[in-house]
Design a protein around this motif. Structure first.
Motif, PDB file in Angstrom:
ATOM      1  N   UNK A  20      30.473  36.673  27.954  1.00  0.00           N
ATOM      2  CA  UNK A  20      31.205  36.835  29.365  1.00  0.00           C
ATOM      3  C   UNK A  20      32.471  38.014  29.121  1.00  0.00           C
ATOM      4  N   UNK A  21      33.347  37.526  28.317  1.00  0.00           N
ATOM      5  CA  UNK A  21      34.343  38.442  27.876  1.00  0.00           C
ATOM      6  C   UNK A  21      33.895  39.912  27.431  1.00  0.00           C
ATOM      7  N   UNK A  22      32.773  40.080  26.728  1.00  0.00           N
ATOM      8  CA  UNK A  22      32.163  41.351  26.344  1.00  0.00           C
ATOM      9  C   UNK A  22      31.598  42.027  27.642  1.00  0.00           C
ATOM     10  N   UNK A  23      31.176  41.320  28.484  1.00  0.00           N
ATOM     11  CA  UNK A  23      30.377  41.977  29.563  1.00  0.00           C
ATOM     12  C   UNK A  23      31.464  42.347  30.527  1.00  0.00           C
ATOM     13  N   UNK A  24      32.461  41.476  30.884  1.00  0.00           N
ATOM     14  CA  UNK A  24      33.306  41.642  31.966  1.00  0.00           C
ATOM     15  C   UNK A  24      34.618  42.548  31.344  1.00  0.00           C
ATOM     16  N   UNK A  25      34.831  42.544  30.033  1.00  0.00           N
ATOM     17  CA  UNK A  25      35.981  43.417  29.917  1.00  0.00           C
ATOM     18  C   UNK A  25      35.692  44.228  28.671  1.00  0.00           C
ATOM     19  N   UNK A  26      34.415  44.116  27.670  1.00  0.00           N
ATOM     20  CA  UNK A  26      34.377  44.894  26.344  1.00  0.00           C
ATOM     21  C   UNK A  26      35.209  44.170  25.641  1.00  0.00           C
ATOM     22  N   UNK A  27      35.833  43.125  25.767  1.00  0.00           N
ATOM     23  CA  UNK A  27      36.702  42.580  24.658  1.00  0.00           C
ATOM     24  C   UNK A  27      36.158  41.161  24.044  1.00  0.00           C
ATOM     25  N   UNK A  28      36.483  41.198  22.740  1.00  0.00           N
ATOM     26  CA  UNK A  28      35.916  39.722  22.161  1.00  0.00           C
ATOM     27  C   UNK A  28      36.717  38.615  22.586  1.00  0.00           C
ATOM     28  N   UNK A  29      36.274  37.525  22.631  1.00  0.00           N
ATOM     29  CA  UNK A  29      36.706  36.336  23.430  1.00  0.00           C
ATOM     30  C   UNK A  29      37.838  35.987  22.952  1.00  0.00           C
ATOM     31  N   UNK A  30      38.288  35.641  21.467  1.00  0.00           N
ATOM     32  CA  UNK A  30      39.516  34.940  20.977  1.00  0.00           C
ATOM     33  C   UNK A  30      40.825  36.187  21.290  1.00  0.00           C
ATOM     34  N   UNK A  31      40.560  37.450  21.250  1.00  0.00           N
ATOM     35  CA  UNK A  31      41.461  38.475  21.640  1.00  0.00           C
ATOM     36  C   UNK A  31      41.742  38.385  23.187  1.00  0.00           C
ATOM     37  N   UNK A  32      40.660  38.585  23.853  1.00  0.00           N
ATOM     38  CA  UNK A  32      40.750  38.507  25.477  1.00  0.00           C
ATOM     39  C   UNK A  32      41.449  37.175  26.026  1.00  0.00           C
ATOM     40  N   UNK A  33      41.243  36.232  25.391  1.00  0.00           N
ATOM     41  CA  UNK A  33      42.042  34.876  25.676  1.00  0.00           C
ATOM     42  C   UNK A  33      43.426  34.901  25.383  1.00  0.00           C
ATOM     43  N   UNK A  34      43.759  35.519  24.038  1.00  0.00           N
ATOM     44  CA  UNK A  34      45.211  35.648  23.851  1.00  0.00           C
ATOM     45  C   UNK A  34      46.057  36.689  25.061  1.00  0.00           C
ATOM     46  N   UNK A  35      45.091  37.797  25.291  1.00  0.00           N
ATOM     47  CA  UNK A  35      45.671  38.716  26.035  1.00  0.00           C
ATOM     48  C   UNK A  35      46.046  38.440  27.605  1.00  0.00           C
ATOM     49  N   UNK A  36      45.113  37.642  27.979  1.00  0.00           N
ATOM     50  CA  UNK A  36      44.965  37.184  29.448  1.00  0.00           C
ATOM     51  C   UNK A  36      46.433  36.680  29.815  1.00  0.00           C
ATOM     52  N   UNK A  37      46.962  35.834  29.029  1.00  0.00           N
ATOM     53  CA  UNK A  37      48.049  34.930  29.440  1.00  0.00           C
ATOM     54  C   UNK A  37      49.431  35.689  29.546  1.00  0.00           C
ATOM     55  N   UNK A  38      49.679  36.532  28.599  1.00  0.00           N
ATOM     56  CA  UNK A  38      51.022  37.540  29.034  1.00  0.00           C
ATOM     57  C   UNK A  38      50.947  38.311  30.093  1.00  0.00           C
ATOM     58  N   UNK A  39      49.666  39.010  30.326  1.00  0.00           N
ATOM     59  CA  UNK A  39      49.504  39.433  31.484  1.00  0.00           C
ATOM     60  C   UNK A  39      49.905  38.725  33.062  1.00  0.00           C
ATOM     61  N   UNK A  40      49.225  37.485  32.884  1.00  0.00           N
ATOM     62  CA  UNK A  40      49.474  36.476  33.963  1.00  0.00           C
ATOM     63  C   UNK A  40      50.976  36.312  34.066  1.00  0.00           C
ATOM     64  N   UNK A  41      51.699  36.130  32.932  1.00  0.00           N
ATOM     65  CA  UNK A  41      53.105  35.911  32.877  1.00  0.00           C
ATOM     66  C   UNK A  41      53.875  37.038  33.509  1.00  0.00           C
ATOM     67  N   UNK A  46      45.418  31.718  36.921  1.00  0.00           N
ATOM     68  CA  UNK A  46      44.244  31.737  36.103  1.00  0.00           C
ATOM     69  C   UNK A  46      43.022  32.133  36.777  1.00  0.00           C
ATOM     70  N   UNK A  47      42.780  31.241  37.644  1.00  0.00           N
ATOM     71  CA  UNK A  47      41.592  30.952  38.456  1.00  0.00           C
ATOM     72  C   UNK A  47      41.444  32.542  39.301  1.00  0.00           C
ATOM     73  N   UNK A  48      42.547  32.930  39.746  1.00  0.00           N
ATOM     74  CA  UNK A  48      42.320  34.350  40.591  1.00  0.00           C
ATOM     75  C   UNK A  48      41.921  35.281  39.513  1.00  0.00           C
ATOM     76  N   UNK A  49      42.296  35.177  38.182  1.00  0.00           N
ATOM     77  CA  UNK A  49      41.840  36.194  37.146  1.00  0.00           C
ATOM     78  C   UNK A  49      40.558  36.076  36.793  1.00  0.00           C
ATOM     79  N   UNK A  50      39.773  34.792  37.280  1.00  0.00           N
ATOM     80  CA  UNK A  50      38.448  34.587  36.961  1.00  0.00           C
ATOM     81  C   UNK A  50      38.116  33.814  35.674  1.00  0.00           C
ATOM     82  N   UNK A  51      39.237  33.072  35.300  1.00  0.00           N
ATOM     83  CA  UNK A  51      38.849  32.444  34.035  1.00  0.00           C
ATOM     84  C   UNK A  51      39.747  31.147  34.206  1.00  0.00           C
ATOM     85  N   UNK A  52      39.114  30.293  35.040  1.00  0.00           N
ATOM     86  CA  UNK A  52      39.798  28.934  35.470  1.00  0.00           C
ATOM     87  C   UNK A  52      40.138  28.062  34.004  1.00  0.00           C
ATOM     88  N   UNK A  53      40.918  27.118  34.226  1.00  0.00           N
ATOM     89  CA  UNK A  53      41.256  25.932  33.102  1.00  0.00           C
ATOM     90  C   UNK A  53      40.347  24.719  33.729  1.00  0.00           C
TER      91      UNK A  53
END
Lengths: 408, 408
Positions: free
Chosen positions: A345-366, A395-402
């Motif tokens: 999913x993260x590769x298709x949507x963002x071209x980013x590997x999952x672990x790196x994308x998951x790390x990067x998501x949260x500071x952007x939300x903050x 998080x849900x609005x960013x398309x990646x709910x908890x």
């Protein structure tokens, strides 16, 4: 909001891709010691790159960082470098009068005589030592704001606020079923940081005892991860949550266990036995026969594939989450709050590997919560110092709910 | 006899200590890329140092080696360097018209498409390719003349000459019970060479099939070593004996198994998985932040203690030997011919660690046989090409006799 992003590695590049889709961002300066990496991150943004610019910057050069923050009129410095660069960046932001966000805290130093019983310098100690100066400056340093630490801390605060009356134990639990085709050993995150986390004495917090350390890889347990990942062997490792959560959340015990699996643990033990985890340089002859000084751990990192380049060959999901046990309305309760990212999913949507994308998501939300004024604060704060609900909703609005799993 | 010894590491230093006690030596020039190492070897000889001199020399610089051989009127070059320096030294001796002795042969290159079934470039192929030139020059290149290869090959020839009518299998078996106090992992021999031997595809020879390779660590067996060492797990590794013995000794099968033990094998496998065994350089930043090119295997070696410095903390014995199965006078026979060195003995008598001393002993014995004319030859020869009995007798005179165990 104008942001200085320092570090255009795997996490920093994913930050640009996530932030590029959000309106709160006025401008992001992407700085890296290697200007080619910063340019490459921008090039991949295509038509979205208008609000971004690339700069060369040495994260160790505190004065250069301060000048860049001032010259570019940045509101906030987002640190996406290895944790060894935390302190110059943290100090540069303080001097520049900017806010500061990172995803890993200043490094620990093991206790000199009893490393596996007592804490020496703890993760974040150097940062919290400057808490008064940050408060006086009126600016915010939001530390440990990735996924773990970060989202895991938000989960802890949410559990305390809304799910429990009393908390016995909070245990962050991280596991994955990621596989990289064609590699026997290909860590999905910076090996430098992984070695640092896993080979330092693990830290535990207990209400009666405070912080203390244990032997590496202690208290092994098999944890069942959700969404099909399944059972993974987890062990105690040193991690920021154990230092952050007890400062703002009332709990009897706080731990962090990493789902390393037996094979990975054996490899890390071998690196330690051979001295290849060391950051102090050794002397070796280079390809031209000259004596040079290199850190063995840097050589280990150079031998392994760049985690950011593995996304195309990787399958599986990564899970970050916080397990909480306590009572609610007089009855025992146990929950696991979690966030799963599927690599395909993260590769298709963002071209980013999952672990790196998951790390990067949260500071952007903050950053979005800070830009919109939903979050605000001064001094040195962890994610659990701020209201968890707006973060989790976003998080849900960013398309990646908890998710939440009731354990009993 | 005037000798140029190239390499004043652990083995070279032990060579000087053994040779200094023998009359056959007229003069030995001790040369090393690091002149301090050559000087240190001489300083340790005390009053016996009169027949020795130290020189700085780069083993890669074939022309400098040739000039030194000629200028110093050396009869023979004894190569005590890593095997990667074999070819320039071997060619320099040929050009200078000197004899040549080494303890490891030119390196192999795995087969491009079937590395674990077929041989590519074999150990020693580059040297044997020059056999005709050596024959024409009238000089002798005695290759693989350490303990293994070396004494193990002498044992094989002795078994064929005096103990058997027919030989089914010759299996070199190497094992030890050495322990180094204070180290979890401290190889007793050059880690560079150990990695090369153990991670290359193991080679086996069979009369019907010729040379072929197998997967690493194949055909594990538990071998009982003599003189109290006991049972050690042994596995196939690439070693010179398998390439040398079939050229001069008639046998059905030839193997080499190394008593590595499970822990050591696991560590080597981890080095391979992480790419840390590589000799091709990787780019890494040095202590001053400059990009430098270093070979990961050199960094592994730099992280481990120097085997030559471990003798004081080491206890136990090392055993090199050749197991032979066949028939004599119509009856089945099986013997193990062996040589054991106790580290406390070698430290007390020579100040040299057992494995390095045992390696160094054999080329000195060979030089004495050449100097006295007991051994002579021309071309590229292995130890099994020459008469074994005088060699084995001389070991006793050097205070380090060999043994024979009848297996049945």
């Amino acid at each position: 909001m104008r942001v200085l992003l320092v570090g255009a590695g795997g996490v920093g590049t994913a930050v640009t891709r996530i932030a590029a889709r959000r309106d709160f961002l006025a401008h992001m300066v992407v700085a890296d010691v290697d200007p080619g990496r910063a340019e490459a991150a921008l090039a991949a943004l295509g038509e979205r790159r208008a609000r971004f610019s690339a700069r060369q910057l040495d994260a160790c050069d505190q004065e250069a960082v301060r000048r860049l923050l001032v010259d570019e009129r940045c509101d906030v410095l987002l640190n996406a470098t290895d944790p060894r660069f935390v302190m110059p960046l943290f100090r540069a932001a303080l001097e520049a009068g900017a806010d500061y966000v990172d995803m890993a805290m200043s490094l620990s130093v093991p206790h000199a005589s009893h490393p596996y019983q007592e804490c020496g310098v703890k993760l974040g100690d150097e940062q919290f030592a400057l808490a008064r100066q940050w408060e006086q400056s009126g600016r915010l340093a939001l530390v440990g704001m990735g996924v773990e630490p970060g989202l895991s801390d938000v989960f802890a605060r949410y559990a305390a606020d809304e799910l429990f009356d009393d908390i016995e134990e909070i245990g962050v639990r991280d596991g994955a079923d990621l596989r990289v085709e064609g590699y026997g050993f290909a860590p999905s995150f910076s090996i430098w940081t992984t070695i640092e986390e896993c080979l330092n004495p693990p830290v535990v917090w207990e209400k009666d005892r405070g912080w203390f350390t244990t032997a590496p890889f202690s208290e092994p347990e098999v944890f069942e991860f959700p969404e099909g990942i399944g059972a993974v062997e987890c062990v105690n490792v040193e991690h920021e949550e154990v230092l952050l959560i007890p400062r703002w959340v009332d709990a009897g015990r706080v731990t962090f266990k990493y789902g390393l699996g037996g094979d990975f643990i054996a490899r890390l033990k071998t690196l330690r036995e051979l001295g290849l985890d060391a950051t102090a340089p050794v002397t070796v002859r280079d390809a031209d026969g000259r004596a040079v000084q290199v850190a063995p751990r840097d050589v280990v990192a150079a031998c392994l594939p760049d985690p950011a380049g593995l996304g195309e060959r990787m399958t599986g999901r990564t899970c970050a989450g916080t397990w909480v046990r306590g009572t609610k309305d007089g009855a025992p309760r146990e929950v696991y709050l979690y966030h799963v990212v599927d690599n395909q999913w993260s590769m298709r949507e963002y071209g980013s590997q999952a672990v790196l994308w998951q790390t990067a998501l949260n500071p952007v939300v903050a950053l979005e919560l800070l830009a919109t004024g939903v979050w605000s604060g001064r001094g040195v704060l962890g994610p659990e110092a701020l209201a968890p609900r707006p973060f989790l909703d976003l998080l849900g609005e960013y398309g990646s709910p908890w998710g939440l799993r009731e354990e009993r």
